[in-house]
Design an enzyme around this catalytic site. Structure first.
Site, mmCIF file in Angstrom:
data_model
loop_
_atom_site.group_PDB
_atom_site.id
_atom_site.type_symbol
_atom_site.label_atom_id
_atom_site.label_comp_id
_atom_site.label_asym_id
_atom_site.label_seq_id
_atom_site.Cartn_x
_atom_site.Cartn_y
_atom_site.Cartn_z
ATOM 1 N N CYS A 105 41.446 75.035 63.927
ATOM 2 C CA CYS A 105 41.159 76.002 64.974
ATOM 3 C C CYS A 105 39.647 76.055 65.146
ATOM 4 O O CYS A 105 38.920 76.324 64.185
ATOM 5 C CB CYS A 105 41.688 77.359 64.526
ATOM 6 S SG CYS A 105 41.328 78.711 65.645
ATOM 7 N N CYS A 224 39.241 73.124 71.693
ATOM 8 C CA CYS A 224 40.223 74.123 71.260
ATOM 9 C C CYS A 224 41.508 73.346 71.006
ATOM 10 O O CYS A 224 41.922 72.544 71.861
ATOM 11 C CB CYS A 224 40.444 75.166 72.343
ATOM 12 S SG CYS A 224 41.831 76.287 71.991
HETATM 13 N N1 DGL Z 1 43.358 76.874 68.835
HETATM 14 C C1 DGL Z 1 42.212 77.679 68.600
HETATM 15 C C2 DGL Z 1 40.935 76.933 68.803
HETATM 16 O O1 DGL Z 1 40.918 75.760 68.507
HETATM 17 C C3 DGL Z 1 42.190 79.072 69.065
HETATM 18 C C4 DGL Z 1 42.756 79.441 70.375
HETATM 19 C C5 DGL Z 1 42.876 80.930 70.440
HETATM 20 O O2 DGL Z 1 43.524 81.483 69.534
HETATM 21 O O3 DGL Z 1 42.328 81.537 71.351
HETATM 22 O O4 DGL Z 1 39.942 77.473 69.201
#
Ligand code: DGL
Length: 306
Positions: A105, A224
């Protein structure tokens, strides 16, 4: 404060007993010290794209995926909240037997990684490791762009942290970096709306915004882990000749290299080729969505992080 003692349990497994302070006083946490799976954490389903990359390149290891689906998205949350949630998730994965946790993440990597590495790991167990995914992506980007103009699409938290700008700037000072926050993208994915016309509208809007900032961009980082799940819409809306870079494969490369350089950690990872899924949401809901993203049936176990 933290106390520490060793104890023995079950079939000769040695567990390290840890006590850490929480709001309600001292809570006991037992950290298994025998080898375990590689932990992969994300706010929700996005980290599945990282997990997929890891399992393709390093299929021999066991993995444990944790999605905090009940509290996703993290993208617009404050530093304090992202840190608190991520710390809880890492503690859970450690207590489930992981010695190595990948923050799959970007938002957590941007906002919580440093604090966890510097503040929590030394107190908790200096032999465990938490790794992020921004650095490995920054490392590879300089080898991909020809124009030396790179775009970042990411959550508000990741863009505001300027983590990509800083990491790329350290490694590739000649590259010009422009970033656009894409509020809603992760929420669209979490809501299973990635293939709807509504998704297309918001994808086009942000890509156009990014290309207006710098028309010489030839490489866009999907910063993301949810965004590769919007790939069909992204590809449709990207100008010709611009390359889109999802992170899974690069994170996998970097982990492979890390484990080669850290044989002690490699020995702490079990090798059965399995994957377990944990979610803070309902098991049914996770199974249904994971099916869409992974194209395979998985079982999930509900966990609470608070
Ligand atoms: N998948 C996550 C990232 O890579 C977070 C997305 C989220 O929870 O807003 O930033």
């Amino acid at each position: 404060g933290i106390r520490d003692s060793s104890t023995s349990r079950g079939l000769g497994d040695v567990y390290k007993r840890q006590y850490y302070s929480s709001a309600g006083g001292e809570t006991e946490m037992i950290l298994p010290s025998n080898p375990g799976p590689i932990g992969v954490f994300d706010s929700g389903y996005g980290g599945l794209t990282i997990l997929h990359g890891l399992r393709q390149m390093l299929p021999q290891y066991d993995y444990m995926y944790l999605g905090d689906n009940a509290r996703a998205p993290y993208g617009s949350r404050s530093f304090e909240v992202v840190y608190k949630f991520t710390r809880q998730a890492v503690l859970k994965l450690f207590s489930m037997g992981c010695h190595l946790v990948i923050l799959g993440c970007n938002t957590a990597s941007a906002k919580a990684l440093r604090s966890i590495q510097q503040r929590d790991i030394p107190e908790l167990d200096p032999d465990r490791r938490v790794l992020g995914i921004i650095r490995p992506t920054a490392e590879v980007i300089g080898t991909l762009t020809k124009s030396r103009h790179v775009g970042i699409l990411a959550t508000e938290g990741t863009i505001k942290s300027e983590s990509y700008k800083m990491e790329i700037g350290k490694l590739w000072p000649d590259i010009q970096v422009s970033g656009v926050a894409c509020p809603l993208w992760a929420a669209i994915v979490e809501a299973n709306e990635a293939d709807s016309p509504g998704a297309d509208y918001f994808v086009k809007k942000r890509i156009d915004q990014l290309m207006r900032m710098d028309e010489d961009i030839d490489t866009i980082i999907l910063g993301c882990t949810h965004y590769p799940l919007l790939m069909s819409s992204i590809v449709k809306n990207i100008p010709d000749g611009v390359m889109v870079v999802p992170q899974g494969q690069y994170v996998a490369n970097s982990l492979k290299d890390y484990l080669k350089r850290h044989p002690n950690m490699e020995q702490m990872v079990t090798k059965g080729g399995t994957c377990q899924y944990l979610t803070t949401e309902s098991e049914e809901k996770f199974k249904e969505s994971a099916m869409i993203f992974l194209h395979e049936q998985v079982n999930a176990t509900h966990v609470d992080l608070e």
